[in-house]
Motif scaffolding. Structure first.
Motif, PDB file in Angstrom:
ATOM      1  N   ASN A 126      14.132  76.103 107.584  1.00 26.51           N
ATOM      2  CA  ASN A 126      12.855  75.696 106.981  1.00 26.51           C
ATOM      3  C   ASN A 126      12.565  74.225 107.233  1.00 26.51           C
ATOM      4  OD1 ASN A 126      12.089  78.151 105.977  1.00 26.51           O
ATOM      5  ND2 ASN A 126      12.801  77.755 103.899  1.00 26.51           N
ATOM      6  N   LEU A 127      13.589  73.401 107.077  1.00 27.12           N
ATOM      7  CA  LEU A 127      13.421  71.965 107.299  1.00 27.12           C
ATOM      8  C   LEU A 127      12.991  71.706 108.744  1.00 27.12           C
ATOM      9  CD1 LEU A 127      13.775  68.991 106.419  1.00 27.12           C
ATOM     10  CD2 LEU A 127      16.176  69.200 107.097  1.00 27.12           C
ATOM     11  N   TYR A 128      13.659  72.333 109.695  1.00 26.14           N
ATOM     12  CA  TYR A 128      13.329  72.088 111.096  1.00 26.14           C
ATOM     13  C   TYR A 128      12.018  72.748 111.513  1.00 26.14           C
ATOM     14  CZ  TYR A 128      17.074  69.069 112.215  1.00 26.14           C
ATOM     15  OH  TYR A 128      17.867  67.962 112.274  1.00 26.14           O
ATOM     16  N   LYS A 129      11.603  73.770 110.803  1.00 28.29           N
ATOM     17  CA  LYS A 129      10.275  74.332 111.056  1.00 28.29           C
ATOM     18  C   LYS A 129       9.218  73.289 110.704  1.00 28.29           C
ATOM     19  CE  LYS A 129       7.082  78.062 109.970  1.00 28.29           C
ATOM     20  NZ  LYS A 129       5.961  77.169 110.174  1.00 28.29           N
ATOM     21  N   LYS A 130       9.443  72.560 109.617  1.00 28.50           N
ATOM     22  CA  LYS A 130       8.505  71.493 109.239  1.00 28.50           C
ATOM     23  C   LYS A 130       8.493  70.385 110.286  1.00 28.50           C
ATOM     24  CE  LYS A 130       8.213  72.234 104.323  1.00 28.50           C
ATOM     25  NZ  LYS A 130       8.026  71.618 103.039  1.00 28.50           N
ATOM     26  N   VAL A 131       9.656  70.063 110.839  1.00 27.19           N
ATOM     27  CA  VAL A 131       9.721  69.040 111.888  1.00 27.19           C
ATOM     28  C   VAL A 131       8.931  69.519 113.112  1.00 27.19           C
ATOM     29  CG1 VAL A 131      11.239  67.763 113.455  1.00 27.19           C
ATOM     30  CG2 VAL A 131      11.946  68.149 111.084  1.00 27.19           C
ATOM     31  N   LEU A 132       9.122  70.772 113.505  1.00 25.31           N
ATOM     32  CA  LEU A 132       8.395  71.309 114.656  1.00 25.31           C
ATOM     33  C   LEU A 132       6.895  71.377 114.392  1.00 25.31           C
ATOM     34  CD1 LEU A 132      10.822  74.137 115.827  1.00 25.31           C
ATOM     35  CD2 LEU A 132      10.341  71.967 116.959  1.00 25.31           C
ATOM     36  N   ASP A 133       6.509  71.665 113.150  1.00 16.46           N
ATOM     37  CA  ASP A 133       5.085  71.650 112.795  1.00 16.46           C
ATOM     38  C   ASP A 133       4.505  70.253 112.993  1.00 16.46           C
ATOM     39  OD1 ASP A 133       5.163  74.343 112.175  1.00 16.46           O
ATOM     40  OD2 ASP A 133       5.260  74.028 109.994  1.00 16.46           O
ATOM     41  N   LYS A 134       5.276  69.234 112.650  1.00 17.40           N
ATOM     42  CA  LYS A 134       4.827  67.851 112.836  1.00 17.40           C
ATOM     43  C   LYS A 134       4.672  67.529 114.329  1.00 17.40           C
ATOM     44  CE  LYS A 134       6.689  65.988 108.556  1.00 17.40           C
ATOM     45  NZ  LYS A 134       5.396  65.731 107.967  1.00 17.40           N
ATOM     46  N   VAL A 135       5.558  68.065 115.143  1.00 14.48           N
ATOM     47  CA  VAL A 135       5.456  67.871 116.589  1.00 14.48           C
ATOM     48  C   VAL A 135       4.168  68.517 117.107  1.00 14.48           C
ATOM     49  CG1 VAL A 135       6.483  68.486 118.824  1.00 14.48           C
ATOM     50  CG2 VAL A 135       7.943  67.677 116.963  1.00 14.48           C
ATOM     51  N   GLN A 136       3.916  69.755 116.673  1.00 14.49           N
ATOM     52  CA  GLN A 136       2.698  70.451 117.112  1.00 14.49           C
ATOM     53  C   GLN A 136       1.443  69.709 116.644  1.00 14.49           C
ATOM     54  OE1 GLN A 136       2.670  72.873 119.315  1.00 14.49           O
ATOM     55  NE2 GLN A 136       4.899  72.768 119.321  1.00 14.49           N
ATOM     56  N   ASP A 137       1.438  69.214 115.406  1.00 11.70           N
ATOM     57  CA  ASP A 137       0.295  68.447 114.895  1.00 11.70           C
ATOM     58  C   ASP A 137       0.061  67.195 115.730  1.00 11.70           C
ATOM     59  OD1 ASP A 137      -0.040  70.340 112.901  1.00 11.70           O
ATOM     60  OD2 ASP A 137       0.893  69.120 111.325  1.00 11.70           O
ATOM     61  N   ALA A 138       1.151  66.513 116.087  1.00  8.13           N
ATOM     62  CA  ALA A 138       1.032  65.295 116.905  1.00  8.13           C
ATOM     63  C   ALA A 138       0.485  65.627 118.288  1.00  8.13           C
ATOM     64  CB  ALA A 138       2.389  64.602 117.019  1.00  8.13           C
ATOM     65  N   LYS A 139       0.903  66.752 118.860  1.00  6.30           N
ATOM     66  CA  LYS A 139       0.392  67.158 120.174  1.00  6.30           C
ATOM     67  C   LYS A 139      -1.105  67.428 120.104  1.00  6.30           C
ATOM     68  CE  LYS A 139       4.432  69.294 122.318  1.00  6.30           C
ATOM     69  NZ  LYS A 139       4.992  70.578 122.787  1.00  6.30           N
TER      70      LYS A 139
END
Length: 149
Positions: A92-105
Motif C-alpha cells: 500500500n505504501l509503495y502504491k502511494k509512491v507510484l501514484d505520486k510518480v504517475q501524478d508527476a508524469k
C-alpha cells in the motif's frame, strides 16, 4: 545433527517472517512516508545521473530530504521497518509512491531525451576547439603580416 540445524534455521526463518515489529513511538504516517520515499527516489535519480553536482556541493540527498520533512534517520528507519514487517502494508505504501510518480508524469509531461551528439552535430567541446583553432590561425596571420609603414 544436520537435521537439528535445519529445524533450528527453519524456526529462525519463520520467526523472522512474522510481524514482530511494533509501531514506533515517533511513527511516520503513510501519506508523509510515501512523500518522503518519493522525494528520496527522485533526488537519488538526480544524483545518479549527475553525481558531480552533489559531490561538488558536499550534499547528502537523504539528509536533505529527511530534514525537509522534520524526520530523523532513526525515526525513518523504525517507521520503514514497521511498514516492511507486513507485505500488504508495504505494498500500500509503495502504491502511494507510484501514484505520486504517475501524478508527476502527468503534471510535468514526458521526459525529453538527452540531446544527440551524433557525428553531424558537433558537441560544445568540438565547437570550442574549432574556435581556438580559428583564433590561433588569426593570431599567426596577424604576427606574420609585414609591418605597416
Amino acid at each position: 545433527m544436520k537435521k537439528n540445524l535445519l529445524i533450528a534455521m527453519a524456526g529462525l526463518l519463520l520467526a523472522a517472517c512474522r510481524d514482530t515489529a511494533s509501531k514506533p513511538d515517533r511513527f511516520i504516517e503513510e501519506d508523509k512516508m510515501a512523500t518522503i520515499l518519493y522525494d528520496l527516489y527522485v533526488i537519488e535519480g538526480i544524483r545518479q545521473s549527475n553525481p558531480s553536482s552533489f559531490l561538488e556541493r558536499h550534499l547528502e540527498p537523504s539528509t536533505y530530504v529527511l530534514k525537509k520533512y522534520g524526520v530523523d534517520s532513526l525515526q525513518f528507519v523504525e517507521s520503514d521497518h514497521w511498514y516492511a514487517a507486513d507485505t500488504d502494508r508495504y505494498k500500500n505504501l509503495y502504491k502511494k509512491v507510484l501514484d505520486k510518480v504517475q501524478d508527476a508524469k502527468k503534471k510535468n509531461g514526458p521526459i525529453a531525451p538527452a540531446p544527440s551528439t551524433s557525428a553531424t552535430q558537433p558537441t560544445e567541446i568540438e565547437k570550442l576547439k574549432a574556435l581556438k583553432r580559428r583564433v590561433r590561425e588569426a593570431n599567426r596571420a596577424a604576427n606574420s603580416a609585414p609591418p605597416k609603414e
